[in-house]
Write a protein that holds these residues in place. Structure first.
Motif, PDB file in Angstrom:
ATOM      1  N   UNK A  36       8.265  17.003  99.937  1.00  0.00           N
ATOM      2  CA  UNK A  36       8.196  17.812  98.710  1.00  0.00           C
ATOM      3  C   UNK A  36       8.162  19.299  99.051  1.00  0.00           C
ATOM      4  N   UNK A  37       7.485  19.649 100.125  1.00  0.00           N
ATOM      5  CA  UNK A  37       7.482  21.054 100.571  1.00  0.00           C
ATOM      6  C   UNK A  37       8.872  21.476 101.038  1.00  0.00           C
ATOM      7  N   UNK A  40      15.498  10.710  98.743  1.00  0.00           N
ATOM      8  CA  UNK A  40      14.585   9.752  98.107  1.00  0.00           C
ATOM      9  C   UNK A  40      14.023  10.270  96.784  1.00  0.00           C
ATOM     10  N   UNK A  41      14.218  11.557  96.497  1.00  0.00           N
ATOM     11  CA  UNK A  41      13.773  12.109  95.217  1.00  0.00           C
ATOM     12  C   UNK A  41      14.840  11.967  94.131  1.00  0.00           C
ATOM     13  N   UNK A  42      15.918  11.229  94.450  1.00  0.00           N
ATOM     14  CA  UNK A  42      17.043  11.074  93.525  1.00  0.00           C
ATOM     15  C   UNK A  42      17.421   9.599  93.426  1.00  0.00           C
ATOM     16  N   UNK A  43      18.159   9.261  92.381  1.00  0.00           N
ATOM     17  CA  UNK A  43      18.656   7.900  92.208  1.00  0.00           C
ATOM     18  C   UNK A  43      20.064   7.948  91.620  1.00  0.00           C
ATOM     19  N   UNK A  94      12.371  13.007  89.788  1.00  0.00           N
ATOM     20  CA  UNK A  94      11.145  13.775  89.526  1.00  0.00           C
ATOM     21  C   UNK A  94      11.513  15.156  88.970  1.00  0.00           C
ATOM     22  N   UNK A  95      10.596  15.730  88.200  1.00  0.00           N
ATOM     23  CA  UNK A  95      10.841  17.039  87.589  1.00  0.00           C
ATOM     24  C   UNK A  95      10.977  18.143  88.635  1.00  0.00           C
ATOM     25  N   UNK A  96      10.308  17.991  89.776  1.00  0.00           N
ATOM     26  CA  UNK A  96      10.332  19.068  90.771  1.00  0.00           C
ATOM     27  C   UNK A  96      11.624  19.091  91.595  1.00  0.00           C
TER      28      UNK A  96
END
Length: 600
Positions: free
Chosen positions: A197-198, A209-212, A222-224
């Protein structure tokens, strides 16, 4: 026994049994050795998913190696995929993949960076991870596993292999490499998710992994996580000193010479060229910086050849000055200068003639198409007269060998268009060249180009090409590929996340797919049959692509308009002559940096 000692013993007992054992011993001249016992470095490996002599020729890896090792808290080492005989010996003796500098197992490091230069290396990437004892899927890695990062041109559509990487770095490494390394260093000991995340806060960093995937589109979970990932662009090439040392390989590398990058990017606008779009704008290094760096490179390596690297070296606005200064500096030492390929015009032959004063090798031209109609359509703005006059000038200047590059498989291409390739070879042969080699390859319609909307032709298309060009083989050696590798590469280049399971099965059957002796078209087609691959073949309209979230800077609408211009053979001007509103300079903002004139 400590791991490095176990590896050293393995090498001493097994090197004699494998081909080219010098690939694995390290300690080359100019390699970096730091004392790991006296300092807690961030331990990093930069990897190339191919054999040593290929990886050692990769200039991008060289840049990253020296940039990282300039940081006092980083120790960067190298790792390549061993050849198949060495892999067999390592697996038999339970030896993990290790770095060349310190023989440290890769899984003990903080970070593994892997360069993605071509899609057929995907199976090698997974084999590297397996040998490194790192989980194939990023989602399955533990907190203390190395952070696995990808970079390079293939990252502009990395979705088929994205699940294997924690981080995808988009664009020029010089911009944010240091920031990425700093965060990895400062977050050691934290949870993996928090570290990623950083890293996601850095410009040009994509965390898969923050996407699909939804439909064909990749969207944030995720919003970030940003919807689009901007590309890192180095605005001024002169702001970064190029590598002034080069590690001298123990085994002759594919490009075994000193290399200096004289410019980055291209303004020509050839509609098929992936690099021409994703490396925009053009940024030239100044003649004085080039000459100064070459002098140091020669002093530090002893090479007898220097390569002037760029997408179009003879387009450099100071090329005459560069050539004159380098010749003056190198001629007495019998050091030759080489250029990757020659722009087809008579002026460039005069420059090439100067450059070849020490040693005349062959010349390489890339007309790309045989007919004027097709050259205009693909925006390769050279005429028949340009080609013939340039070849005549080359013959007059003493060249006897000429290499030509062509592509086929464009939309609505006719048999007559293909025949014109043969007619052009025939006309060049009449000029008296003793050795003409022509390479004819199937178009791979790459993402982020005007042809991303086009259909990928089936390999059978090349059977027609061979039949048409067969009679022209008496005028030169015409190497017509069978289209099978190009077809597989095309599917992988336009693919999405559904292809990861195919790649995972493919590497377990065989890897080194870029190498002819290991490539199996049947293997890939059998695995592709598990999916509906028509979705990767095209043609397409303006629709969602699995690479739309990666921003090259070039607007999709501009690419669509360029694709439409193809069908009416409308050319688009070189953007050195005025802005074509492609989007790069407006979106970032950046601009062309031309050393021999004003910035555009």
């Amino acid at each position: 026994m400590h791991n490095s000692e176990k590896i050293l013993r393995f090498l001493s007992e097994n090197l004699i049994t494998v081909s080219k054992p010098a690939r694995y011993i390290g300690a080359e001249y100019n390699s970096v050795i730091k004392d790991t016992s006296s300092k807690d470095y961030l331990r990093v490996a930069f990897g190339f998913p191919d054999v040593y002599e290929v990886g050692m020729s990769h200039y991008g890896l060289e840049i990253l190696y020296w940039l990282a090792n300039k940081l006092d808290y980083v120790y960067a080492e190298r790792v390549f995929l061993p050849w198949v005989d060495m892999i067999e010996a390592m697996e038999k003796n339970d030896i993990p993949l290790f770095t060349l500098e310190t023989r440290t197992p890769v899984y003990e490091l903080d970070m593994l960076g892997i360069s993605l230069e071509y899609e057929l290396s995907y199976t090698n990437v997974l084999k590297m991870l397996e040998l490194s004892r790192i989980s194939i899927r990023a989602a399955e890695r533990k907190d203390d596993d190395p952070i696995v990062i990808a970079g390079g041109p293939v990252t502009y559509n990395c979705e088929p292999i994205a699940e294997a990487f924690d981080v995808i770095y988009i664009g020029d490494g010089e911009v944010n490499l240091h920031k990425m390394l700093q965060i990895i260093y400062e977050t050691r000991g934290m949870k993996r998710h928090d570290r990623l995340r950083e890293l996601a806060k850095i410009e040009g960093v994509y965390i898969p992994i923050f996407y699909e995937q939804k439909g064909r589109k990749i969207v944030p979970k995720y919003d970030f996580a940003p919807e689009r990932i901007s590309r890192n662009i180095l605005k001024d090439l002169n702001s970064v000193t190029p590598p002034e040392k080069k590690i001298l390989p123990h085994v002759e590398s594919v490009h075994d010479r000193a290399v200096i990058e004289i410019s980055r990017g291209c303004t020509r606008g050839c509609r098929f060229c992936h690099a021409g779009y994703v490396y925009r704008p053009v940024r030239e290094r100044s003649a004085d910086e080039i000459v100064k760096s070459v002098k140091k490179l020669i002093e530090n390596t002893g090479y007898d050849e220097v390569s002037l690297l760029s997408l179009s070296s003879l387009d450099h606005s100071q090329i005459s000055e560069i050539a004159e200064k380098l010749i003056e500096q190198l001629k007495d030492k019998k050091i030759s200068i080489s250029i990757p390929s020659t722009r087809v015009d008579a002026f460039n032959i005069k420059i090439a003639e100067k450059i070849a004063e020490v040693r005349k090798t062959g010349l390489t031209f890339a007309p790309e198409a045989g007919s004027q109609k097709m050259r205009d359509a693909i925006n390769k703005q050279i005429s028949y007269d340009d080609i013939i006059n340039t070849a005549s000038e080359a013959k007059r200047a003493g060249w006897r060998r000429l290499k030509l590059y062509f592509m086929v498989g464009f939309p609505e291409e006719t048999e007559e268009d293909i025949k014109e390739i043969g007619e052009l070879i025939k006309d060049i042969k009449k000029l008296g060249f003793s050795d003409i080699t022509a390479s004819v390859n199937l178009l791979i319609p790459k993402p982020h180009t005007a042809f991303q909307f086009a259909k990928l032709q089936e390999p059978e298309y090349m059977n027609m090409v061979k039949k048409i060009l067969g009679p022209y083989r008496k005028y030169g050696k015409i190497d017509i590929n069978d289209g099978k590798k190009s077809f597989v590469e095309g599917i992988l280049s336009r693919g999405d996340r559904k292809l990861f399971s195919v790649i995972e099965k493919a590497y377990k059957v065989s890897y080194y797919d870029e190498w002819g002796e290991f490539f199996s078209f049947e293997k890939w087609m059998n695995l592709f049959n598990e999916l509906d691959i028509s979705q990767y073949i095209g043609p397409y309209g303006i629709e969602d692509f699995p690479w739309d979230h990666i921003d090259s800077g070039v607007n999709k609408e501009f690419l669509w308009n360029e694709y439409q211009n193809y069908f009416v053979q409308a050319t688009t001007k070189d953007c050195r002559k005025g802005c074509t509103i492609c989007g790069v300079c407006l979106n970032y903002p950046v601009r062309n940096v031309i050393m021999g004139g004003n910035e555009i």
